[in-house]
Design an enzyme around this catalytic site. Structure first.
Site, PDB file in Angstrom:
ATOM      1  N   SER A 178       8.238  -4.864   6.236  1.00  0.00           N
ATOM      2  CA  SER A 178       7.949  -5.951   7.199  1.00  0.00           C
ATOM      3  C   SER A 178       8.865  -7.139   7.052  1.00  0.00           C
ATOM      4  O   SER A 178       8.422  -8.267   6.773  1.00  0.00           O
ATOM      5  CB  SER A 178       6.497  -6.360   7.021  1.00  0.00           C
ATOM      6  OG  SER A 178       5.696  -5.202   6.996  1.00  0.00           O
TER       7      SER A 178
ATOM      8  N   ASP B  43       6.342  -3.709  10.434  1.00  0.00           N
ATOM      9  CA  ASP B  43       4.876  -3.606  10.525  1.00  0.00           C
ATOM     10  C   ASP B  43       4.390  -3.802  11.956  1.00  0.00           C
ATOM     11  O   ASP B  43       3.370  -3.220  12.357  1.00  0.00           O
ATOM     12  CB  ASP B  43       4.182  -4.582   9.560  1.00  0.00           C
ATOM     13  CG  ASP B  43       4.660  -6.019   9.716  1.00  0.00           C
ATOM     14  OD1 ASP B  43       4.090  -6.892   9.046  1.00  0.00           O
ATOM     15  OD2 ASP B  43       5.604  -6.250  10.496  1.00  0.00           O
TER      16      ASP B  43
ATOM     17  N   ARG C 191       0.833  -1.216   0.000  1.00  0.00           N
ATOM     18  CA  ARG C 191       0.000   0.000   0.000  1.00  0.00           C
ATOM     19  C   ARG C 191       0.858   1.252   0.000  1.00  0.00           C
ATOM     20  O   ARG C 191       1.949   1.276   0.597  1.00  0.00           O
ATOM     21  CB  ARG C 191      -0.836   0.016   1.279  1.00  0.00           C
ATOM     22  CG  ARG C 191      -2.241  -0.547   1.161  1.00  0.00           C
ATOM     23  CD  ARG C 191      -2.968  -0.260   2.434  1.00  0.00           C
ATOM     24  NE  ARG C 191      -2.446  -1.115   3.489  1.00  0.00           N
ATOM     25  CZ  ARG C 191      -3.185  -2.063   4.062  1.00  0.00           C
ATOM     26  NH1 ARG C 191      -4.429  -2.220   3.655  1.00  0.00           N
ATOM     27  NH2 ARG C 191      -2.690  -2.812   5.001  1.00  0.00           N
TER      28      ARG C 191
HETATM   29  C1  G6P Z   1      -1.618  -4.933   7.695  1.00  0.00           C
HETATM   30  C2  G6P Z   1      -0.463  -3.977   7.919  1.00  0.00           C
HETATM   31  C3  G6P Z   1       0.790  -4.483   7.253  1.00  0.00           C
HETATM   32  C4  G6P Z   1       1.052  -5.894   7.684  1.00  0.00           C
HETATM   33  C5  G6P Z   1      -0.128  -6.749   7.376  1.00  0.00           C
HETATM   34  C6  G6P Z   1       0.087  -8.133   7.857  1.00  0.00           C
HETATM   35  O1  G6P Z   1      -2.028  -4.888   6.435  1.00  0.00           O
HETATM   36  O2  G6P Z   1      -0.779  -2.714   7.408  1.00  0.00           O
HETATM   37  O3  G6P Z   1       1.863  -3.678   7.558  1.00  0.00           O
HETATM   38  O4  G6P Z   1       2.204  -6.364   7.065  1.00  0.00           O
HETATM   39  O5  G6P Z   1      -1.254  -6.256   8.013  1.00  0.00           O
HETATM   40  O6  G6P Z   1      -1.010  -8.897   7.534  1.00  0.00           O
HETATM   41  P1  G6P Z   1      -1.126  -9.697   6.175  1.00  0.00           P
HETATM   42  O7  G6P Z   1      -2.199 -10.683   6.439  1.00  0.00           O
HETATM   43  O8  G6P Z   1      -1.491  -8.731   5.145  1.00  0.00           O
HETATM   44  O9  G6P Z   1       0.176 -10.360   5.951  1.00  0.00           O
HETATM   45  C1  BGC Z   2       8.965 -10.745   9.022  1.00  0.00           C
HETATM   46  C2  BGC Z   2       8.685  -9.659  10.033  1.00  0.00           C
HETATM   47  C3  BGC Z   2       7.243  -9.206   9.893  1.00  0.00           C
HETATM   48  C4  BGC Z   2       6.319 -10.367   9.921  1.00  0.00           C
HETATM   49  C5  BGC Z   2       4.877  -9.974   9.771  1.00  0.00           C
HETATM   50  C6  BGC Z   2       7.941 -11.822   9.091  1.00  0.00           C
HETATM   51  O1  BGC Z   2       8.142 -12.750   8.082  1.00  0.00           O
HETATM   52  O2  BGC Z   2      10.236 -11.295   9.247  1.00  0.00           O
HETATM   53  O3  BGC Z   2       9.540  -8.609   9.870  1.00  0.00           O
HETATM   54  O4  BGC Z   2       6.971  -8.342  10.938  1.00  0.00           O
HETATM   55  O5  BGC Z   2       6.637 -11.299   8.923  1.00  0.00           O
HETATM   56  O6  BGC Z   2       4.639  -9.386   8.578  1.00  0.00           O
END
Ligand code: G6P
Ligand code: BGC
Ligand code: BGC
Length: 924
Positions: free
Chosen positions: A610, A664, A549
């Site tokens: 992240s 994140d 995003r």
């Molecule tokens: C939200 C946050 C992101 C995060 C994500 C993890 O969208 O804004 O920063 O990485 O959640 O969840 P997801 O299921 O999208 O991996």
């Molecule tokens: C990453 C982290 C992140 C997490 C959730 C992991 O695979 O190593 O940095 O916070 O995923 O997105």
């Protein structure tokens, strides 16, 4: 029962009380006889009335609309298919209640499709009357004793034996081996059994007896055994009809019509329990005073009224009551009676059957009546035979009306006008009564002319049928055991979770000290959560979750306004070159700026990245390694802020001021901290998983300073990469890890997060299919494909509001051919995998909040955790399981979980805002 009760007037008798003028004229003896016989005549329209009313009761009960005391119960039997002849093996069968006060033990050998039959070995035992009406335990101990006595004569050895329990009474069944007795019928009245699970009572009795290793794997109603035992030659029977001491029928109903079952496909066997049919409208016209007297004298007055007009336990008694009445009114035996004639139960079914014998009936009649202590003349004997015929014809015709109702139900449920169906019949009345069967057949033909019905007498009273159900149950039980063995390693108990919590705690401390640890405990240079004084417009990027995003965040007095645009990161880019990836990111930023009219503006930018980064400052983050399916080259070991700035530079004419890079988890903590200052931990359970929290700076040896706090990105996804989770890791985890692009890495993440749970489930389903437990052992092509079983399926399949039929729909869309049992097992697999993930995640959170509490030397810590991630947000039970586990493992921490609404982009903007504010105050 002494003389005919004074409560009801019988033909030719008048109540003393009623006035002279409206007394019915006195009948002479022959008229009295006629009058009595006439009472047992049931007209065709009365039979049709009964058929229609019974059908109505059946359909109301199927819909679960029946009132508290349903006329007929329509009980699911959990027998889902008629026998397909593949059943094999040796099975014990115990029959209780079908043929009166006796039980039968059988040893049945099923030979599958090998075509030859092995005659069952059996033994009958008479149940003492005091046991039939005594304590329930006594009855079941008697049954266990008979089993033992029977087996003493069989070449058993000490092999475990599988037993099918044919229990011929109305029961609420909840599975093939769980069945609660609703009420006794047919002269049984043991205490302490109604409302109990009769399988458990039998298991307990066998346990008490302790002589043989018998496993009760199925309980079936005798009608079901009869239907399932029907000879395949005639094609599977789909109706089972019993007329023995009692009467009842079962049939194969469309499962979707049985409200009590959460099923939409296939058929299921339903036991009608028509013995309790009592629709006053339909029955009153055919109930005679003799029926009322019999009912009043029975063990269960008012109950099983229909059965008491048909069942073999009652036919003899009905005949006796009529004979006694006629004798007492001088219409028989010259008005003489005898103690035997006047004593209830002295005339049995076999007596009636003998008297009706077309060849020797007259002779038998004399013998039977002399046996009752009366001396009949020829006309007496002739009238007695006619009474027998009247009582039994009525029984057969009423039974036919009931069967016709079942046939009509089959037509409805199959939307078929013309129906061809085979009815398996069983019971002494069929076997002994010379005319019952024919009258029934004829009457059915009249009442259900469009049905072509073949009647298949059961060869061994249903013993083979019970063995077939037992074989199916044994197979299902074996499957269940295999399923439980396969899923057992996923059930983590309190000790195991406590150990994970303790191990994580140690790893945190070692990580903070910079010692060898699978937890990197990375300082993030975020020292405080927002205090609400932040202001300004910020750009934010959010990379690493399901979606990439780009956001613009306006932080004003009035709050935070966010506009964002989701862009995709094609797999080719995520696993291409780093330059390509960052150029793609800048392309999206430029596209976003144009859409938002921000082109040319150089807003401070916060970058939610992240992935594990060693931060050297707020705007410096060295990527340690990719995770979650990313693998762009030339990035690991690089400062990703530099990589972004280089991409911006490559794009010329774009001004961007990258101020902060945040994980994140940090973005999520900050975003929630803006609403709740007690939020000091960030948790992500999405594609990946991770957590951060506010640690005491004094504990962060890699960063100077002893006071204040520093947010630590734990990178707990890597927890266990040192093998410390080895004991909990299953073979399925190992398969998923080996098939990932980073084998041996992110082991904790691979047991918890959305990118992997679906794959763990897929491999368990493949394993269970190879064991023959699922999908009839047929490996489904679709399940061979990696990542085809999405983690979102777990959330859908485990949703409480989803009926089993919808679970099937999800799985069929995948291309799986499955039964409802399969769907049930797939749901259990999903539950086991997601439950373990949530419990492990809870153990991690417990380790962190306990650390914060002890850091601050608090008795009790109140803290909030900001959470984001699709799995946590979308799974129906994940969040509550995490909270429960934290309460169990960290009882001195009051933890509330705040679901982040705006994602961590807002958090990145807030971190940027704080950094900008600090930078301004530093310049002042
Ligand atoms: C939200 C946050 C992101 C995060 C994500 C993890 O969208 O804004 O920063 O990485 O959640 O969840 P997801 O299921 O999208 O991996
Ligand atoms: C990453 C982290 C992140 C997490 C959730 C992991 O695979 O190593 O940095 O916070 O995923 O997105
Ligand atoms: C019971 C039924 C049984 C029938 C025939 C009735 O009294 O309620 O469960 O099938 O007798 O034995």
């Amino acid at each position: 029962m002494d003389t005919i009760g004074a409560t009801c007037l019988l033909p030719g008798e008048r109540a003393l009380a009623c006035p002279q003028e409206n007394r019915p004229p006195l009948l002479d003896s022959s008229e009295l006889g006629q009058e009595c016989l006439k009472q047992f005549e049931v007209t065709r329209s009365q039979l049709q009335q009964i058929q229609v009313s019974l059908l109505g009761c059946m359909e109301r009960a199927l819909k679960g609309k029946a009132d508290s005391a349903p006329a007929v119960r329509m009980l699911p039997t959990y027998v889902g298919s008629v026998p397909h002849g593949t059943e094999k093996g040796d099975f014990l069968v115990l029959e209780l209640g079908a043929t009166g006060a006796s039980l039968r033990v059988l040893w049945v050998t099923l030979t599958g499709t090998e075509g030859y039959k092995v005659e069952p070995r059996s033994q009958e035992f008479v149940i003492p009357q005091d046991v039939v009406v005594g304590a329930g335990q006594q009855l079941f101990d008697f049954a266990a004793h008979c089993l033992s006595e029977f087996l003493d004569a069989q070449p058993v050895g000490n092999q475990p034996l599988q037993l099918g329990f044919s229990f011929s009474f109305p029961c609420h069944q909840t599975s093939l081996d769980r069945s609660t007795l609703i009420s006794w019928t047919k002269g049984f009245k043991c205490s302490g059994v109604e409302g109990q699970d009769v399988v458990q009572l039998l298991r307990d009795a066998i346990q008490r007896k302790g002589t043989y290793n018998i496993d009760v794997v199925a309980v079936v109603n005798d009608t079901v055994g009869t239907m399932m035992g029907c000879e395949l030659g005639a094609g599977p029977c789909e109706v089972g009809l019993i007329v023995d001491t009692g009467t009842n029928a079962c049939y194969m109903e469309e499962a979707r019509h049985v409200a009590a079952l959460d099923e939409d496909r296939g058929r299921t066997c339903v036991s009608v329990e028509w013995g309790s049919f009592s629709d006053d409208g339909a029955l009153a016209p055919v109930l005679t005073t003799f029926d009322h007297v019999l009912d009043q004298g029975s063990l269960n007055p008012g109950a099983q009224r229909f059965e008491k007009m048909i069942g073999g336990l009652y036919l003899g008694e009905l005949v006796r009551l009529v004979l006694a009445h006629l004798a007492q009114h001088g219409a028989l035996f010259g008005g003489h009676t005898s103690p035997a004639l006047l004593s209830p139960g002295s005339l049995l079914l076999e007596h009636v059957a003998e008297m009706e014998d077309p060849c020797n009936g007259a002779a038998h009649t004399h013998t039977v009546l002399q046996g009752l202590g009366v001396s009949p003349d020829a006309s007496d004997a002739e009238l007695v035979q006619r009474v027998c015929a009247a009582v039994c014809s009525r029984a057969a015709r009423l039974c036919a009306a009931a069967l016709a109702a079942v046939l009509a139900r089959l037509q409805h449920s199959r939307e078929q006008r013309a129906l061809q169906v085979a009815v398996a019949t069983g019971g002494q009345v069929f076997e002994r009564h010379p005319r019952f069967h024919n009258i029934l057949k004829e009457t059915v033909m009249h009442l259900a002319p469009e049905c072509e019905v073949s009647f298949i007498p059961s060869v061994d009273g249903g013993g083979r049928g019970v063995a077939m159900v037992t074989a199916v149950a044994a197979r299902l039980a074996a499957h269940r055991q295999l399923l439980e063995e396969t899923l057992a390693p996923f059930q983590l108990n309190h000790e195991q979770l406590g150990a994970v919590q303790a191990q994580m705690r140690e790893a945190m401390v070692r990580g903070l000290r910079g010692e060898a640890s699978s937890l990197r405990m990375l300082p993030t240079y975020v020292r405080a959560t927002p205090d609400g004084s932040e202001r300004g417009d910020f750009l934010a990027l959010d990379l690493g979750g399901t979606n990439f995003r780009v956001l613009v965040v306006h932080v004003t007095e009035g709050g935070v306004q966010i506009t964002n645009q989701v862009y995709s990161i094609p797999e080719g880019v995520a696993q291409g070159s780093g330059q390509q990836l960052f150029d793609h990111i800048v392309d999206c930023i430029v596209d976003f700026q144009q859409r938002q009219g921000l082109s040319g503006q150089s807003l401070p930018l916060g970058f939610t990245f992240s992935f594990p980064c060693k931060q050297l400052g707020l705007d410096q983050g060295i990527l340690l390694n990719w995770t979650k399916g990313f693998n762009a080259s030339d990035c690991e070991g690089q400062d990703v802020v530099c990589l972004l700035r280089e991409a911006i530079r490559r794009r010329q004419a774009v001004e961007l001021n990258v101020v902060a890079i945040v994980n994140d988890t940090v973005g999520t903590m900050m975003s929630c901290g803006y609403e709740d200052p007690r939020c000091e931990m960030g948790l992500i359970v999405g594609t990946g998983t991770n957590a951060c929290y506010m640690e005491e700076l004094r504990n962060v040896t890699s960063v100077a300073g002893d006071s204040g706090h520093m947010c630590i990105n734990m990178e707990w996804g890597a927890f266990g990469d040192d093998g410390s989770l080895g004991l909990l890791s299953t073979c399925f985890d190992a398969i998923v890890d080996q098939a990932s692009i980073n084998p041996g890495k992110q082991r904790f993440e691979k047991m918890i997060s959305g990118m992997y749970l679906g794959e763990i489930v897929r491999h368990i389903l493949l394993h269970l299919t190879s064991c023959g437990v699922l999908f009839r052992g047929r490996q489904a092509q679709c399940l061979q494909t990696k990542d085809i079983f999405k983690t979102k399926f777990l959330s859908e399949i485990e949703s409480d509001s989803l009926a089993l039929r919808q679970v099937r729909a999800i799985l069929e869309d995948l291309g799986l051919l499955l039964t409802s049992d399969d769907a049930l097992m797939v749901r259990e697999v999903c539950q086991a995998v997601s439950r373990r993930a949530a419990r492990l995640c809870g153990a991690g959170v417990a380790a962190v909040v306990e650390k914060i509490r002890e850091n601050r030397g608090l008795e009790v810590l109140t803290v909030s955790v900001g959470v984001d991630g699709t799995l946590y947000k979308m799974h129906p039970h994940f969040s509550s399981l995490v909270a429960t586990t934290v309460r169990e493992l960290a009882p001195r921490c009051a933890v509330s979980f705040l679901q982040s609404e705006d994602g961590s982009g807002k958090g990145a903007a807030l971190v940027t805002a704080v950094a900008c504010r600090l930078a301004q105050t530093a310049q002042v």
